[in-house]
Design a protein around this motif. Structure first.
Motif, PDB file in Angstrom:
ATOM      1  N   LEU A 214      30.786  30.156 -32.703  1.00 35.60           N
ATOM      2  CA  LEU A 214      30.376  29.041 -31.855  1.00 35.60           C
ATOM      3  C   LEU A 214      30.623  27.689 -32.512  1.00 35.60           C
ATOM      4  O   LEU A 214      30.915  26.700 -31.822  1.00 35.60           O
ATOM      5  CB  LEU A 214      28.901  29.195 -31.477  1.00 35.60           C
ATOM      6  N   THR A 215      30.517  27.607 -33.848  1.00 37.49           N
ATOM      7  CA  THR A 215      30.817  26.324 -34.493  1.00 37.49           C
ATOM      8  C   THR A 215      32.297  25.993 -34.339  1.00 37.49           C
ATOM      9  O   THR A 215      32.656  24.834 -34.109  1.00 37.49           O
ATOM     10  CB  THR A 215      30.451  26.350 -35.992  1.00 37.49           C
ATOM     11  N   THR A 216      33.160  26.997 -34.443  1.00 35.06           N
ATOM     12  CA  THR A 216      34.587  26.720 -34.247  1.00 35.06           C
ATOM     13  C   THR A 216      34.878  26.382 -32.795  1.00 35.06           C
ATOM     14  O   THR A 216      35.780  25.587 -32.513  1.00 35.06           O
ATOM     15  CB  THR A 216      35.456  27.903 -34.699  1.00 35.06           C
ATOM     16  N   ALA A 217      34.118  26.967 -31.859  1.00 33.54           N
ATOM     17  CA  ALA A 217      34.287  26.607 -30.445  1.00 33.54           C
ATOM     18  C   ALA A 217      33.888  25.151 -30.211  1.00 33.54           C
ATOM     19  O   ALA A 217      34.564  24.414 -29.485  1.00 33.54           O
ATOM     20  CB  ALA A 217      33.452  27.535 -29.565  1.00 33.54           C
ATOM     21  N   LEU A 218      32.791  24.719 -30.822  1.00 32.05           N
ATOM     22  CA  LEU A 218      32.378  23.317 -30.709  1.00 32.05           C
ATOM     23  C   LEU A 218      33.390  22.399 -31.381  1.00 32.05           C
ATOM     24  O   LEU A 218      33.695  21.312 -30.874  1.00 32.05           O
ATOM     25  CB  LEU A 218      30.992  23.119 -31.323  1.00 32.05           C
ATOM     26  N   GLU A 219      33.912  22.836 -32.529  1.00 30.32           N
ATOM     27  CA  GLU A 219      34.933  22.036 -33.218  1.00 30.32           C
ATOM     28  C   GLU A 219      36.138  21.816 -32.310  1.00 30.32           C
ATOM     29  O   GLU A 219      36.692  20.714 -32.221  1.00 30.32           O
ATOM     30  CB  GLU A 219      35.361  22.753 -34.501  1.00 30.32           C
ATOM     31  N   HIS A 220      36.535  22.879 -31.602  1.00 30.80           N
ATOM     32  CA  HIS A 220      37.663  22.793 -30.668  1.00 30.80           C
ATOM     33  C   HIS A 220      37.337  21.839 -29.519  1.00 30.80           C
ATOM     34  O   HIS A 220      38.157  20.998 -29.130  1.00 30.80           O
ATOM     35  CB  HIS A 220      37.958  24.197 -30.127  1.00 30.80           C
ATOM     36  N   LEU A 221      36.130  21.950 -28.975  1.00 32.90           N
ATOM     37  CA  LEU A 221      35.712  21.085 -27.864  1.00 32.90           C
ATOM     38  C   LEU A 221      35.654  19.635 -28.304  1.00 32.90           C
ATOM     39  O   LEU A 221      36.205  18.732 -27.644  1.00 32.90           O
ATOM     40  CB  LEU A 221      34.332  21.546 -27.369  1.00 32.90           C
ATOM     41  N   HIS A 222      35.013  19.375 -29.436  1.00 30.87           N
ATOM     42  CA  HIS A 222      34.877  18.004 -29.937  1.00 30.87           C
ATOM     43  C   HIS A 222      36.245  17.419 -30.310  1.00 30.87           C
ATOM     44  O   HIS A 222      36.475  16.215 -30.140  1.00 30.87           O
ATOM     45  CB  HIS A 222      33.945  17.984 -31.163  1.00 30.87           C
ATOM     46  N   GLY A 223      37.129  18.270 -30.793  1.00 29.35           N
ATOM     47  CA  GLY A 223      38.460  17.791 -31.162  1.00 29.35           C
ATOM     48  C   GLY A 223      39.259  17.289 -29.975  1.00 29.35           C
ATOM     49  O   GLY A 223      40.223  16.542 -30.140  1.00 29.35           O
ATOM     50  N   HIS A 224      38.869  17.701 -28.774  1.00 34.70           N
ATOM     51  CA  HIS A 224      39.530  17.231 -27.556  1.00 34.70           C
ATOM     52  C   HIS A 224      38.722  16.142 -26.847  1.00 34.70           C
ATOM     53  O   HIS A 224      38.948  15.849 -25.671  1.00 34.70           O
ATOM     54  CB  HIS A 224      39.760  18.404 -26.602  1.00 34.70           C
ATOM     55  N   GLY A 225      37.764  15.534 -27.585  1.00 35.19           N
ATOM     56  CA  GLY A 225      37.012  14.424 -27.030  1.00 35.19           C
ATOM     57  C   GLY A 225      35.941  14.819 -26.032  1.00 35.19           C
ATOM     58  O   GLY A 225      35.491  13.985 -25.237  1.00 35.19           O
ATOM     59  N   LEU A 226      35.502  16.096 -26.057  1.00 39.65           N
ATOM     60  CA  LEU A 226      34.499  16.581 -25.108  1.00 39.65           C
ATOM     61  C   LEU A 226      33.247  17.044 -25.847  1.00 39.65           C
ATOM     62  O   LEU A 226      33.298  17.391 -27.021  1.00 39.65           O
ATOM     63  CB  LEU A 226      35.060  17.741 -24.284  1.00 39.65           C
ATOM     64  N   VAL A 227      32.115  17.033 -25.144  1.00 38.80           N
ATOM     65  CA  VAL A 227      30.857  17.558 -25.676  1.00 38.80           C
ATOM     66  C   VAL A 227      30.285  18.537 -24.664  1.00 38.80           C
ATOM     67  O   VAL A 227      30.550  18.449 -23.468  1.00 38.80           O
ATOM     68  CB  VAL A 227      29.838  16.427 -25.964  1.00 38.80           C
TER      69      VAL A 227
END
Length: 737
Positions: A214-227
């Motif tokens: 889940l941390t890598t999923a959040l990293e992926h989401l945040h890396g695309h400017g999304l929360v």
């Protein structure tokens, strides 16, 4: 239920959790520990929505703004469909903002294993709703008997009866999951909330594995400017045993003006809407998972913690949770990546608390050392700098190329940019002559490595031959100087394309750029890594930096268009590919990508025209090329899209004997288009016999979307280090001392 954890008490009926909090697409209401509900009555008075190519079987959840339906598509596959109604919003803007969030998330949803896949987004303004089709969570029903099947329910491709000893498949996350739905009337979605209800708490090892995903999923989401804005147990589902972030209805841009949404107890003091707020919420999820307590009790530890089977590991995990959930955002993890790094430390059996203690001592020791150095005076420091300067000058002197060698390397690069077998042969001849003059020529070895990337795969250089030459060139470069940027750039390429170790590839490419920020090939290879990792904006920037260093470099203008292509902006990609042709009119790759983009748009006539031009600029015989594409046009005009793909398959099968390692991928992709999954995977396995950079496109290339959710495809991505588990292992290997 786990005997170590206190039982969660059911709450009154008026605060029972909704079933959509146990499936994909929950909404921001209370998240209790009460028993799951197995059926649901829609709370809105709407007629059953009409979703193209899907039969809505029953409503399995609902929230403030819409409903979640269990659906079956025309192929017999089960899906989850979320419908959002306009009349549940007071104004147009919040409704439109929900739709915009889905639009932004959809292109990236399939690029990370722990994001729920959005398979289709649609809108029916006349009926007042929009919808999106998602992959369905695993069936968590407890072994329903076959005789309870609804006799009216048609069998599907998912409906395979398991053998007596294979009722449940154990995922690598240690959580059993079913891949098919035995009875749609009894289907219960597998969520983390349901696991916690049934088991009370999870083991520390399970918590770490799920936390890493889940941390890598959040990293992926945040890396695309999304929360995400609403991370909680009911919004974490399991698909094929893999944990995924669901309820993407609240996903929004970091800079968007948003209302205060989320779930009490999972929200940080400053409110939602930032990456650190998502980290705080995930910390609370880990608290409930590991301690078996409600998040409102944080940071209390269970009174009987000493009786648990893993107290030391839990205390280590608690150190991560405390940092993630610190009230002061400045004291929290500054990124999901930093949190993942600590979880990886725990997974490797090391101590986070000990590392932090050592870091504090190191900081203190560094301060003392700096004071001591200051007392010693500038003479000592100056002498050190002088020695370093001499070493640097010596290194630079060692890399000065013989003028004749430099001339031969320049001529060789000119030859291989002709993109022909004759050009490749002449280029290799130039580089070999350069090495005869100077066996330690950095430029010659680096140019051979570059040639291996440009010329493979081709008749001149197969993938296996290219791999062998790359490894040889790397060894030579690092033997000359272990700090050569060129050597580390080549190692980055090898790690990515042939070792399938993305974390090592990133580490080596970034090191190469630190050693030489103007090394063109390091920018290109790092950009390629970013591209297939789904980091499209960062990849585009790297390719642009490379183009600034050499505007005439073959293929760079095409690379700049690839991020647009892979993010489904086909019109934007076509414009960039056309600009590439303006720079190099004979750029066949640009024409090929224009053809690919038009295929994805459904403009097959334009695709045929582009592919025909690509072959002509490759010096194909005009009469042969014309006949081939006239036949393809005729097939399309007669039988439409199906005729186009079947004729394309015939062409590729006829040509595959020449370049089997390249055509096998194209043949597999066409079978996937034709929904012949068995043939698609048979040809994919053939393609895997020899590796090339194009294999890594599987992670982002839209032509694989039709089979992307198939467990066999997921397994292939795992083999290439493109899934969470394989990537995590690779990261641990890279970071190991």
């Amino acid at each position: 239920m786990n005997q170590d954890a206190p039982a969660r008490q059911p709450l009154p009926d008026d605060v029972q959790p909704r079933p959509d909090q146990l499936a994909t697409g929950g909404t921001p209401d209370s998240d209790t520990g009460s028993a799951p509900v197995h059926s649901f009555t829609p709370r809105f008075h709407h007629s059953t929505p009409s979703i193209p190519d899907h039969e809505l079987l029953r409503c399995i959840g609902g929230g403030s703004y819409g409903e979640v339906w269990l659906a079956r598509n025309v192929l017999g596959d089960y899906r989850a469909v979320k419908v959002i109604y306009r009349d549940r919003f007071e104004h147009d803007r919040p409704y439109d903002r929900e739709f915009e969030g889905i639009q932004k998330f959809e292109p990236i949803s399939r690029l990370h294993e722990s994001q729920v896949d959005i398979l289709h987004v649609g809108r029916n303004d006349g009926a007042g709703y929009f919808y999106y089709v998602m992959e369905l969570a695993d069936d968590a029903a407890e072994s329903p008997k076959s005789e309870t099947r609804n006799p009216k329910e048609a069998p599907s491709t998912n409906d395979k009866k398991p053998s007596s000893n294979e009722t449940l498949r154990a995922s690598e996350f240690g959580i059993p999951s079913t891949f098919g739905i035995r009875n749609s009337d009894l289907y219960i979605p597998h969520t983390l909330k349901l696991d916690l209800y049934r088991r009370g708490r999870l083991s520390a090892d399970e918590c770490i594995r799920i936390g890493l995903a889940l941390t890598t999923a959040l990293e992926h989401l945040h890396g695309h400017g999304l929360v995400h804005r609403d991370v909680k147990p009911s919004n974490i589902i399991f698909v094929g045993g893999v944990p995924k972030l669901a309820d993407i209805g609240l996903v929004a841009s970091m800079d968007a003006t948003m209302s205060f949404v989320g779930t009490s107890g999972f929200l940080p003091p400053e409110g939602p809407g930032t990456p650190q707020a998502d980290i705080y919420s995930l910390g609370k999820v880990l608290y409930e998972m590991s301690m078996g307590r409600d998040r409102q009790e944080f940071p209390k530890l269970p009174a009987n913690l000493a009786e648990f089977d893993d107290p030391p590991c839990l205390l280590e995990l608690n150190a991560v949770i405390l940092k993630a959930c610190h009230r002061d955002p400045r004291q929290r993890y500054q990124s999901s990546q930093a949190m993942a790094a600590d979880l990886a430390v725990l997974q490797s059996g090391k101590s986070v608390r000990r590392q932090r203690s050592m870091k504090r001592r190191l900081v203190l020791g560094t301060k003392v050392l700096l004071l001591a150095l200051t007392a010693l005076g500038l003479v000592v420091i100056g002498g050190y700098l002088l020695r370093g300067s001499r070493h640097s000058l010596a290194s630079q002197h060692k890399r000065v190329e013989n003028p004749e060698v430099a001339s031969l390397c320049k001529l060789g690069r000119f030859h291989y940019c002709t993109i022909s077998e004759e050009g490749y042969a002449k280029a290799m001849e130039c580089f070999n002559k350069a090495l005869e003059i100077d066996p330690n020529s950095v430029e010659a070895y680096a140019s051979i490595a570059d040639l291996c990337n440009v010329a493979s795969p081709s008749r001149f250089l197969t993938p296996k031959e290219a791999e062998a030459k790359l490894r040889w060139a790397r060894d030579k470069l690092l033997a000359i100087d272990s700090r050569l940027a060129e050597g580390h750039a080549v190692q980055g390429c090898i790690s990515h394309v042939y070792d399938w170790n993305p974390y090592a590839a990133e580490k080596e490419c970034r090191l190469a750029l630190e050693l030489n920020p103007e090394l063109l090939k390091a920018h290109v290879w790092y950009g390629r890594y970013l591209l297939v990792s789904g980091k499209f904006d960062e990849a585009r920037q790297e390719f642009k930096k490379a183009q600034q260093l050499d505007p005439t470099r073959y293929g760079l203008a095409v690379y700049i268009g690839l991020p647009s292509f892979f993010s489904h902006d086909y019109d934007g990609a076509i414009e960039l590919f056309k600009k590439a042709i303006e720079v190099v009119p004979s750029l066949d790759w640009a024409y090929q990508m224009i053809g690919r983009a038009n295929e994805e748009k459904g403009d097959y006539s334009a695709a045929i025209e582009a592919f025909q031009k690509a072959e002509l600029v490759q010096n194909g015989k005009p009469e042969v090329v014309s006949q081939k594409y006239d036949e393809l046009r005729a097939a399309y005009e007669k039988s439409g899209q199906d005729g186009y793909w079947r004729k394309s398959l015939e062409i590729e099968l006829a040509a595959q004997s020449d370049w089997p390692w390249l055509h096998a991928l194209d043949i597999a992709a066409i079978y996937a288009r034709l929904d012949d999954k068995e043939e698609a995977f048979a040809w994919l396995n053939k393609a895997f016999l020899e590796k090339s950079y194009y294999h890594l496109w599987l992670n982002v290339d839209p032509r694989w979307d039709n089979i992307r959710s198939d467990p066999r495809f997921v397994a292939m991505l795992k083999r290439m280090g493109l899934d969470i588990a394989a990537g995590r292992r690779a990261r641990l290997l890279v970071e190991a001392p």
